[in-house]
Design a protein around this motif. Structure first.
Motif, PDB file in Angstrom:
ATOM      1  N   GLU A   1       5.675   1.573   2.551  1.00 14.54           N
ATOM      2  CA  GLU A   1       4.703   2.616   2.213  1.00 14.54           C
ATOM      3  C   GLU A   1       4.375   2.699   0.723  1.00 14.54           C
ATOM      4  OE1 GLU A   1       3.184   4.212   4.504  1.00 14.54           O
ATOM      5  OE2 GLU A   1       4.430   3.670   6.231  1.00 14.54           O
ATOM      6  N   TYR A   2       5.300   2.323  -0.132  1.00  9.34           N
ATOM      7  CA  TYR A   2       5.093   2.534  -1.568  1.00  9.34           C
ATOM      8  C   TYR A   2       5.001   1.249  -2.382  1.00  9.34           C
ATOM      9  CZ  TYR A   2       6.103   7.511  -0.976  1.00  9.34           C
ATOM     10  OH  TYR A   2       6.052   8.828  -0.604  1.00  9.34           O
ATOM     11  N   ALA A   3       5.751   0.223  -1.999  1.00 12.28           N
ATOM     12  CA  ALA A   3       5.847  -0.963  -2.845  1.00 12.28           C
ATOM     13  C   ALA A   3       4.503  -1.676  -2.947  1.00 12.28           C
ATOM     14  CB  ALA A   3       6.896  -1.926  -2.275  1.00 12.28           C
ATOM     15  N   PRO A   4       4.103  -2.080  -4.159  1.00  8.74           N
ATOM     16  CA  PRO A   4       2.854  -2.846  -4.314  1.00  8.74           C
ATOM     17  C   PRO A   4       3.025  -4.258  -3.762  1.00  8.74           C
ATOM     18  CG  PRO A   4       4.022  -2.724  -6.410  1.00  8.74           C
ATOM     19  CD  PRO A   4       4.767  -1.836  -5.458  1.00  8.74           C
ATOM     20  N   ARG A   5       1.931  -4.838  -3.335  1.00 12.89           N
ATOM     21  CA  ARG A   5       1.978  -6.187  -2.787  1.00 12.89           C
ATOM     22  C   ARG A   5       1.858  -7.189  -3.930  1.00 12.89           C
ATOM     23  NH1 ARG A   5       4.539  -4.606   1.320  1.00 12.89           N
ATOM     24  NH2 ARG A   5       3.397  -3.215   2.703  1.00 12.89           N
ATOM     25  N   ASN A   6       2.960  -7.704  -4.410  1.00 15.18           N
ATOM     26  CA  ASN A   6       2.960  -8.708  -5.468  1.00 15.18           C
ATOM     27  C   ASN A   6       4.107  -9.680  -5.232  1.00 15.18           C
ATOM     28  OD1 ASN A   6       5.310  -7.340  -6.357  1.00 15.18           O
ATOM     29  ND2 ASN A   6       4.075  -6.010  -7.695  1.00 15.18           N
ATOM     30  N   TRP A   7       4.298 -10.591  -6.166  1.00 16.17           N
ATOM     31  CA  TRP A   7       5.315 -11.633  -5.989  1.00 16.17           C
ATOM     32  C   TRP A   7       6.729 -11.057  -5.963  1.00 16.17           C
ATOM     33  CZ3 TRP A   7       9.191 -12.294  -9.502  1.00 16.17           C
ATOM     34  CH2 TRP A   7       9.034 -11.691 -10.752  1.00 16.17           C
TER      35      TRP A   7
END
Length: 426
Positions: free
Chosen positions: A235-241
């Protein structure tokens, strides 16, 4: 031409049907073999373990001589506890066989009685000191070898040199049976005692309490941490590496052999932090690390199963993101999370390898009083008994496996019931 095409199609269909039939036959054969093997395993376990739920006891008329128990007549609990009850028990056995007079034969006759007889007499006198000076009937446990003889697991036809009981000892036991002094009773010791070097006195209660403490620590840490991690990643974590790296590592940790977590607990929890060896709190921490990936993966899958419309409706009526998650999404996904947690706990209950590395394989004769006390768990207790040379430990090993299977079935059934009861379908 049309007829030729029809024949080709029919031949092709026939081949396809044969392949499909063979595929189904292979699948049914594989399932049948698996069921046969499973049935064979269960038959072997139950055939060896069911007899452990019953034990053989000997009825004795014991005279509680005051001069041997309480010579000063003070009824002091310390004096009563330290009395020589062993002598009284042996004297009662000698009275049953007045023809046995030599020292060698009397020593062989003493082998009939388990050390638990002393404890049984002590408990009776400690509970009711007025029995001192009377002749009372006491049912005492017999030694494990005679228990195996009574259950037919020691062959009477075998040569005397190949068994632990002599022909004379078997003859004495048969005389006691004919006199009606040998009784088969439910083995309460198996469920009320801790481990012992003597099979007839060994029980699983200490291991069960150790397992309960360990699972409490595991559940108390892994469930909130696992749910919090799942909520953050979904729900919170950004979609990145970075989050992709975390997800890959979580999936990889779910496939790591459990003994690696045991090595981690040995190197960090014991050697660095100095936590007590063979304690349920350490076992719980190690199993927590092992079950966290399972709970996180199950939690994320449960959160993904909630339709986006629930989130959109909550935000549409003015709820904050936190309110949307904790008031709507999380309650709806909780059945799936609980199911994953229970499956993870069932997996942790059956683990042995990581607990061996942190010292929970030690012989513990006392029931643990707290998560910090030395303890063992049920799978490790099974491992210890399976390694014991005494024949009577074989049936107790199988009995402990039956109890462990019962716990696992109950936990997995609980997971299925929770899912069926609280599952929402949209």
């Amino acid at each position: 031409m049309a007829q030729h095409t029809t024949e080709v199609v029919r031949a092709g269909l026939a081949r396809r049907y044969r392949r499909e039939w063979r595929f189904r036959a292979y699948g049914l054969t594989a399932i049948s073999l698996a069921l046969i093997m499973l049935l064979t395993l269960f038959t072997s376990i139950f055939s060896q373990g069911l007899s452990a739920f019953w034990t053989t006891e000997l009825e004795l008329d014991v005279t509680l001589y005051p001069q041997d128990i309480d010579p000063e007549g003070t009824r002091d609990p310390q004096t009563l506890s330290n009395a020589n009850y062993r002598k009284l028990i042996f004297q009662a056995v000698y009275d049953l066989f007045p023809d046995v007079t030599s020292r060698t034969d009397r020593r062989a006759l003493q082998a009939l009685v388990s050390d638990g007889a002393t404890y049984r007499a002590r408990e009776m006198v400690m509970e009711d000191p007025s029995l001192i000076g009377q002749r009372v009937k006491i049912q005492i446990p017999i030694a494990a070898d005679f228990d195996m003889l009574a259950k037919g697991k020691i062959s009477r036809d075998a040569h005397e040199s190949t068994r632990r009981l002599s022909d004379q000892q078997i003859e004495w036991f048969d005389r006691l049976e004919k006199r009606g002094l040998v009784h088969t009773v439910f083995n309460t010791t198996l469920f009320t005692a801790s481990d012992s070097r003597q099979p007839e006195l060994a029980g699983i209660w200490g291991a069960v309490v150790g397992s309960i403490y360990t699972l409490i620590v595991t559940l108390g840490l892994s469930f909130p941490i696992g749910v919090a991690a799942a909520v953050y990643l979904e729900e919170y974590a950004p979609r990145n590496w970075f989050t992709d790296l975390i997800e890959v590592n979580i999936n990889n940790l779910a496939a790591v052999p459990s003994i690696v977590f045991g090595l981690l607990g040995l190197a960090v929890l014991l050697n660095v932090f100095g936590l007590p060896r063979s304690a349920p709190v350490v076992g719980g921490l190690v199993l927590c690390l092992m079950t966290l990936p399972t709970i996180i993966i199950a939690g994320r899958a449960a959160l993904k199963s909630v339709p986006p419309s629930i989130r959109e409706a909550a935000l549409g009526i003015g709820a904050s993101k936190m309110q949307m998650i904790f008031h709507h999404v999380l309650p709806l996904s909780m059945p799936g999370m609980l199911t994953g947690t229970i499956i993870g706990m069932a997996h942790a209950l059956g683990e042995t390898a990581p607990l061996l590395m942190i010292g929970m394989v030690a012989f513990v004769a006392d029931v643990p009083s707290s998560p910090l006390a030395p303890a063992t768990v049920l799978p490790v207790q099974i491992y210890l008994w399976a390694d014991s040379p005494e024949r009577a430990f074989v049936e107790r090993t199988s009995a402990a496996i039956i109890v462990l299977l019962a716990f696992l079935i109950i936990m997995n059934s609980g997971a299925v019931i929770l899912r069926k009861k609280f599952e929402k379908k949209w």
